[in-house]
Design an enzyme around this catalytic site. Structure first.
Site, mmCIF file in Angstrom:
data_model
loop_
_atom_site.group_PDB
_atom_site.id
_atom_site.type_symbol
_atom_site.label_atom_id
_atom_site.label_comp_id
_atom_site.label_asym_id
_atom_site.label_seq_id
_atom_site.Cartn_x
_atom_site.Cartn_y
_atom_site.Cartn_z
ATOM 1 N N ARG A 1 -44.915 15.369 -3.162
ATOM 2 C CA ARG A 1 -45.632 16.450 -2.471
ATOM 3 C C ARG A 1 -46.814 15.827 -1.747
ATOM 4 N NH1 ARG A 1 -45.315 18.667 -8.005
ATOM 5 N NH2 ARG A 1 -43.752 20.312 -8.002
ATOM 6 N N ASN B 1 -38.762 27.043 -7.812
ATOM 7 C CA ASN B 1 -39.971 27.879 -7.916
ATOM 8 C C ASN B 1 -40.014 28.937 -6.819
ATOM 9 O OD1 ASN B 1 -40.537 26.048 -9.860
ATOM 10 N ND2 ASN B 1 -42.405 25.232 -8.929
ATOM 11 N N ASP B 2 -39.887 28.486 -5.582
ATOM 12 C CA ASP B 2 -39.920 29.439 -4.481
ATOM 13 C C ASP B 2 -38.637 30.251 -4.404
ATOM 14 O OD1 ASP B 2 -42.462 29.262 -3.538
ATOM 15 O OD2 ASP B 2 -42.037 27.714 -2.037
ATOM 16 N N ARG C 1 -41.725 14.843 0.996
ATOM 17 C CA ARG C 1 -41.638 16.190 1.565
ATOM 18 C C ARG C 1 -42.799 16.391 2.513
ATOM 19 N NH1 ARG C 1 -42.280 21.230 -2.337
ATOM 20 N NH2 ARG C 1 -44.439 20.526 -2.287
ATOM 21 N N GLU D 1 -34.937 26.830 -0.659
ATOM 22 C CA GLU D 1 -35.818 27.673 -1.458
ATOM 23 C C GLU D 1 -35.972 29.075 -0.887
ATOM 24 O OE1 GLU D 1 -39.608 25.682 -1.677
ATOM 25 O OE2 GLU D 1 -39.428 24.908 0.347
ATOM 26 N N ARG E 1 -45.158 34.807 -7.845
ATOM 27 C CA ARG E 1 -45.165 33.983 -9.042
ATOM 28 C C ARG E 1 -46.547 33.814 -9.650
ATOM 29 N NH1 ARG E 1 -43.625 28.385 -5.899
ATOM 30 N NH2 ARG E 1 -45.659 28.020 -5.012
ATOM 31 N N CYS F 1 -35.276 20.402 -7.887
ATOM 32 C CA CYS F 1 -36.646 20.120 -8.295
ATOM 33 C C CYS F 1 -37.219 21.477 -8.682
ATOM 34 C CB CYS F 1 -37.441 19.428 -7.183
ATOM 35 S SG CYS F 1 -37.509 20.305 -5.640
ATOM 36 N N HIS G 1 -51.423 26.071 -7.787
ATOM 37 C CA HIS G 1 -51.661 24.651 -7.585
ATOM 38 C C HIS G 1 -52.374 24.021 -8.766
ATOM 39 C CE1 HIS G 1 -50.541 22.248 -4.221
ATOM 40 N NE2 HIS G 1 -51.418 21.367 -4.671
#
Lengths: 95, 582
Positions: free
Chosen positions: B298, B458-459, B334, B435, B469, B506, B191
């Site tokens: 987000r 990413n996921d 989201r 994802e 990750r 994304c 984050h």
């Protein structure tokens, strides 16, 4: 009413896993409602019932016989209230 | 001169003096205090204790509301441990009679309790020692917090070097003075890294242990493009840095000129470039760079910014601000995508108790489990929907049932609003993040039910390659160019085309100029990216044709190693846009 009131009571621990965090937490919050000092003795050790750490270190197992002792103005009331927790098996009333 | 490599998470190259923040293992700076400071130190101890108790109470409330009173009760025991008369008495005695610093006194007393607990030989009680260590950490963090306050009191530009920065600390960095930051731990999509990108502060994370010898004030070059940190550079290195910085500035200025031009390929295909945002303020950064809207809003920060659960009006106000700034441009909101790794403080213990928090109760799973929390957010989204072009998106959907349940709850909320006579947009598009590999495998089925897909690379990479990750030791597996990822994107595109649904990518892959020709060649016409990447990506789009992009994609899909794919794409990019390859 005098500040030298002393009340004692023998109690038995009927919690299957012994004196663990949940009963300790209940004892501490109940004891903290009273102004008197309260101790719990077991196996030669004495714990301040208002201290989580002390009670944990008492390491009292299932079936242990403990001695409650309160000193102070509201000693009788405190011992009654705390003994009730032991008698009720520290069950949390279901929500 | 000392050179360290880490993971580049936010671009830009800067130089400045180092400011070193203390490590999380809480080296206690001062064991003793002077006699005449005793009263002040006692006061400091009590006020730290008050702060910690307030935090614990807030966590108790939050957890009780979300998970039920039996979980909240854990915190009431923690509260008792913090307020314990024996603890307070013993710490006070050490400060008063032995001139211990509060930090040293707290640490000594609690560690002794923990030791005694462990010595009892009772497994349950010895585990409680962990609670004591947790309390020690909280108290030390609060006590030492003062030295970390430097962060909000900066008066000259610095580069921050730290073992770790919490998302909260990162969010409050003063961008006027913080040129960049580097941390010893952390990964690509932690984050803190995402926030650095949002704040547009150059950053490198995952450097490994390297701060012990740095005392602060040294000159540092921080290269957020390549993930390098040079401490105490020699003259030659500094000169090289100055030359490349001048060059970067020229390219940057040229790219800024692209703002008003459309993102259109050489053969006239318009590509939608959307921005990923975290805070309402970032909408301006998107608009300024000519974004076509917000492709990923987000909403986690609403949940992370305080110790309390956000209210409907907290949500509503934030959404309205974004929508107002966007006008007619689309905004994809989201719903809560909080993961165990992102929940601050003691909430973390609730969720990361499992060995695999990333595979645990998070995101849409958490929302479906906590309907009141979920409905609060959905109500706010729906109420805000009359002010703009809103789409709602559910994250981490792994099964069709989850998607249907989420949609059903949304319908329930719509009905409630209707009963109350509150206006909202009835035909609000409902989409999902793709994802989890299971969602890709069932993309055909999902495509029948959703209005749109957004591929969260990413996921997706993390779950497909089974690599954490945020763990630098397996970072080599975490690659957007992995052939398996290309294959998965193809599958999603195929299903979406069949059912005429739109797809956006994304995630960091779409913000990386190397992957743009590939994604266009795979059929993507919509990308949602970090706002600052928009000018560079537009440059790529404007320099490639769809025919060429398809050729590049076809070739890339024939390669069988991530390394080869990425190498090939870099070669193509340096041919198309040499300026962008640094």
């Amino acid at each position: 009413m005098s500040g030298s009131d002393v009340a004692t009571r023998q109690v038995r621990l009927s919690v299957p896993h012994g004196l663990h965090l949940s009963p300790i937490s209940q004892l501490v919050s109940r004891a903290s409602e009273f102004s008197c000092s309260v101790t719990l003795s077991f196996d030669g050790r004495t714990a301040d019932v208002k201290s989580v750490y002390d009670l944990m270190l008492l390491a009292a197992p299932y079936g242990a016989q403990l001695m409650l002792e309160a000193r102070g103005a509201d000693a009788d009331l405190a011992v009654d209230a705390l003994a009730k927790l032991f008698e009720g098996g520290f069950l949390i009333p279901s929500e | 001169m000392h050179v360290r490599s880490g993971i580049a998470v936010s671009p830009g190259v800067v130089t400045g003096p180092a400011l070193v923040l203390g490590s999380e293992d809480f080296r206690i700076p001062r064991k003793f205090v002077t006699r005449d400071a005793v009263d002040a130190e006692l006061h400091r101890f009590h006020s730290a204790l008050d702060d910690v108790c307030r935090d614990i109470r807030a966590h108790e409330k939050l957890v009780s509301a979300q998970l039920g009173a039996q979980y909240g009760a854990i915190f009431s025991a923690h509260l008792q441990m913090a307020q314990d008369p024996k603890l307070i008495r013993e710490v006070e005695t050490l400060i008063r009679d032995q001139s211990h610093s509060p930090e040293y006194a707290v640490s000594r007393v609690l560690r002794r309790f923990a030791e005694q607990m462990q010595a009892l030989g009772d497994r349950y009680l010895s585990e409680r020692a962990l609670d004591i260590f947790d309390l020690e950490k909280r108290l030390l963090r609060t006590l030492l917090g003062e030295s970390r306050e430097e962060l909000s009191n900066l008066t000259e530009p610095v580069i921050i070097l730290a073992h770790d920065l919490t998302p909260g600390e990162t969010a409050t960095l003063d961008t006027r003075f913080v040129l960049g930051f580097a941390t010893e731990v952390g990964g690509h999509t932690s984050h803190t890294a995402i926030l650095a990108g949002a704040l547009e502060i150059p950053a490198v994370v995952g450097l490994g242990r390297c701060l012990a010898g740095v005392s602060g004030g040294e000159t540092v070059i921080l290269d957020g493009d390549h993930g390098q940190v040079v401490i105490d550079p020699d003259t030659a290195t500094l000169d090289r840095f100055r030359i490349s910085q001048a060059r970067n500035l020229r390219v940057y200025e040229r790219l800024e000129q692209l703002e008003s031009l459309p993102a259109e390929t050489q053969d006239g295909q318009r590509v939608q470039l959307l921005g990923n945002i975290e805070f309402p303020e970032e909408v301006q950064q998107c608009i300024r760079r000519g974004a076509d809207g917000v492709g990923l809003y987000r909403t986690e920060f609403l949940f992370l910014s305080g110790n309390r659960e956000p209210t409907e009006s907290d949500h509503y106000e934030a959404y309205c601000r974004v929508l107002e700034a966007c006008g007619d441009l689309p905004v994809v909101i989201r719903t809560l995508d909080i993961g165990a790794d992102k929940i601050p403080g003691a909430m973390q213990q609730q969720f990361s108790d499992s060995q695999n928090p990333m595979l645990g109760l998070r995101s849409i799973r958490l929302s479906l489990r906590n309907t009141p929390l979920f409905k609060t957010q959905l109500r706010a989204i729906l109420r805000a929907s009359v002010y703009g072009n809103v789409k709602v998106m559910f994250p981490l959907v792994s099964t069709l049932l989850e998607f249907r349940q989420a949609r059903m709850i949304l319908m329930d909320v719509m009905e409630d609003l209707e009963d109350e006579g509150i206006p909202f947009q009835r035909n609000l598009p409902i989409g999902m993040m793709v994802e989890v590999p299971s969602a890709v495998l069932l993309a055909d089925e999902f495509a029948r039910e959703v209005d749109f897909f957004s591929i969260g690379t990413n996921d997706l990479i993390q779950y497909t390659l089974a690599c954490d990750r945020s763990d630098p030791s397996v970072a080599n597996l975490y690659r957007s160019g992995d052939p398996s990822i290309l294959r998965l994107i193809q599958m999603v595109m195929k299903a979406a085309e069949k059912h005429k649904k739109t797809v956006t990518v994304c995630g960091q892959m779409s913000s990386d100029p190397r992957f743009i020709p590939l994604l266009l060649g795979l059929g993507l016409r919509s990308l949602s990216v970090t706002p600052h990447a928009i000018p560079r990506l537009k440059e790529v789009v404007r320099n490639v044709s769809i025919t060429e992009a398809e050729r590049i994609a076809n070739h890339a899909c024939e390669l069988d190693l991530a390394r080869d794919v990425e190498h090939f794409l870099l070669g193509e990019l340096s041919r198309l846009c040499p300026d962008l390859v640094v």
